[in-house]
Write a protein that holds these residues in place. Structure first.
Motif, PDB file in Angstrom:
ATOM      1  N   THR A   1       7.401  -2.034  -6.308  1.00 11.00           N
ATOM      2  CA  THR A   1       6.237  -2.594  -7.136  1.00 11.00           C
ATOM      3  C   THR A   1       4.991  -2.585  -6.034  1.00 11.00           C
ATOM      4  O   THR A   1       3.643  -2.222  -6.541  1.00 11.00           O
ATOM      5  CB  THR A   1       6.555  -3.935  -7.406  1.00 11.00           C
ATOM      6  N   THR A   2       4.994  -2.731  -4.837  1.00 14.60           N
ATOM      7  CA  THR A   2       3.996  -3.104  -3.806  1.00 14.60           C
ATOM      8  C   THR A   2       3.240  -1.367  -3.792  1.00 14.60           C
ATOM      9  O   THR A   2       2.123  -1.527  -3.640  1.00 14.60           O
ATOM     10  CB  THR A   2       4.349  -3.507  -2.651  1.00 14.60           C
TER      11      THR A   2
ATOM     12  N   VAL B   1      -0.649  -0.690  -4.821  1.00 12.20           N
ATOM     13  CA  VAL B   1      -1.382  -0.331  -3.669  1.00 12.20           C
ATOM     14  C   VAL B   1      -1.806   1.294  -4.107  1.00 12.20           C
ATOM     15  O   VAL B   1      -3.264   1.540  -3.753  1.00 12.20           O
ATOM     16  CB  VAL B   1      -0.773  -0.141  -2.382  1.00 12.20           C
ATOM     17  N   GLY B   2      -1.169   1.995  -4.709  1.00 15.29           N
ATOM     18  CA  GLY B   2      -1.522   3.056  -5.144  1.00 15.29           C
ATOM     19  C   GLY B   2      -2.396   3.145  -6.176  1.00 15.29           C
ATOM     20  O   GLY B   2      -3.639   3.988  -6.161  1.00 15.29           O
ATOM     21  N   THR B   3      -2.281   2.345  -7.091  1.00 14.25           N
ATOM     22  CA  THR B   3      -3.424   2.067  -8.188  1.00 14.25           C
ATOM     23  C   THR B   3      -4.505   1.506  -7.754  1.00 14.25           C
ATOM     24  O   THR B   3      -5.645   2.139  -8.166  1.00 14.25           O
ATOM     25  CB  THR B   3      -2.852   1.073  -9.329  1.00 14.25           C
ATOM     26  N   ALA B   4      -4.463   0.651  -6.739  1.00  7.16           N
ATOM     27  CA  ALA B   4      -5.890   0.084  -6.165  1.00  7.16           C
ATOM     28  C   ALA B   4      -6.461   1.333  -5.673  1.00  7.16           C
ATOM     29  O   ALA B   4      -7.620   1.349  -5.559  1.00  7.16           O
ATOM     30  CB  ALA B   4      -5.672  -1.024  -5.234  1.00  7.16           C
TER      31      ALA B   4
ATOM     32  N   ALA C   1      -6.451   4.631  -6.102  1.00  9.00           N
ATOM     33  CA  ALA C   1      -6.892   5.384  -7.065  1.00  9.00           C
ATOM     34  C   ALA C   1      -8.131   4.912  -7.638  1.00  9.00           C
ATOM     35  O   ALA C   1      -9.254   5.581  -7.830  1.00  9.00           O
ATOM     36  CB  ALA C   1      -6.062   5.863  -8.061  1.00  9.00           C
ATOM     37  N   ILE C   2      -8.170   3.767  -8.073  1.00  6.00           N
ATOM     38  CA  ILE C   2      -9.401   2.823  -8.480  1.00  6.00           C
ATOM     39  C   ILE C   2     -10.482   2.900  -7.489  1.00  6.00           C
ATOM     40  O   ILE C   2     -11.725   3.292  -7.798  1.00  6.00           O
ATOM     41  CB  ILE C   2      -8.909   1.585  -9.017  1.00  6.00           C
ATOM     42  N   HIS C   3     -10.411   2.713  -6.256  1.00  5.60           N
ATOM     43  CA  HIS C   3     -11.185   2.645  -5.210  1.00  5.60           C
ATOM     44  C   HIS C   3     -11.877   4.016  -5.086  1.00  5.60           C
ATOM     45  O   HIS C   3     -13.113   4.096  -5.130  1.00  5.60           O
ATOM     46  CB  HIS C   3     -10.666   2.113  -3.796  1.00  5.60           C
ATOM     47  N   HIS C   4     -11.016   5.036  -5.030  1.00  8.26           N
ATOM     48  CA  HIS C   4     -11.594   6.434  -4.964  1.00  8.26           C
ATOM     49  C   HIS C   4     -12.443   6.886  -6.117  1.00  8.26           C
ATOM     50  O   HIS C   4     -13.686   7.504  -5.789  1.00  8.26           O
ATOM     51  CB  HIS C   4     -10.186   7.354  -5.112  1.00  8.26           C
ATOM     52  N   HIS C   5     -11.879   6.415  -7.668  1.00  5.70           N
ATOM     53  CA  HIS C   5     -12.869   6.524  -8.631  1.00  5.70           C
ATOM     54  C   HIS C   5     -14.326   5.983  -8.573  1.00  5.70           C
ATOM     55  O   HIS C   5     -15.258   6.803  -9.088  1.00  5.70           O
ATOM     56  CB  HIS C   5     -11.961   6.241  -9.864  1.00  5.70           C
ATOM     57  N   GLN C   6     -14.216   4.477  -8.010  1.00  6.63           N
ATOM     58  CA  GLN C   6     -15.411   4.132  -8.126  1.00  6.63           C
ATOM     59  C   GLN C   6     -16.232   4.724  -6.920  1.00  6.63           C
ATOM     60  O   GLN C   6     -17.521   4.727  -7.159  1.00  6.63           O
ATOM     61  CB  GLN C   6     -15.283   2.687  -7.493  1.00  6.63           C
TER      62      GLN C   6
END
Length: 125
Positions: free
Chosen positions: A18-19, A23-26, A28-33
């Motif tokens: 789950t962690t 972390v992976g989703t965060a 990916a979102i950071h990279h997209h931003q």
């Protein structure tokens, strides 16, 4: 006892998974931003460059127009002093002409030099 040991390991593995997903989703979102902000900055830079180029073109066009106006403008005209009245034979006419010259001088139409020259011409000089 064997089962008791496995359960904490399974729970730990579930928490770790789950962690990792969070972390992976965060990430990916950071990279997209970051990509989004970089694209916005590039667009703003491009717009600023276009505005600067438009200003330079307008300035150059203004310079060209000024040069054309100077090239085709007629030369400035020089204003000639008013002609001195023709001398008359009678003394009263001479007095009237001198008074007229004095009025023109007082009004600022004739400069000191022009007044002196016209007066000398009337008096026969």
């Amino acid at each position: 006892m064997f089962r008791m040991r496995r359960r904490p390991l399974v729970r730990a593995a579930g928490v770790a998974a789950t962690t990792a997903v969070v972390v992976g989703t965060a990430g990916a979102i950071h990279h997209h931003q970051q990509q989004k902000y970089a694209g916005q900055q590039a667009a703003a830079d491009q717009q600023a460059q276009m505005q600067q180029m438009a200003q330079q073109q307008a300035y150059q066009q203004q310079q060209i127009e000024q040069m054309q106006q100077q090239q085709y403008a007629p030369p400035p005209q020089q204003v000639a002093p008013p002609p001195a009245p023709a001398p008359q034979a009678a003394g009263t006419d001479l007095t009237a002409q001198l008074q007229q010259l004095a009025q023109l001088h007082t009004a600022g139409v004739l400069s000191d030099e022009e007044f002196a020259a016209a007066k000398a011409k009337l008096l026969g000089g």
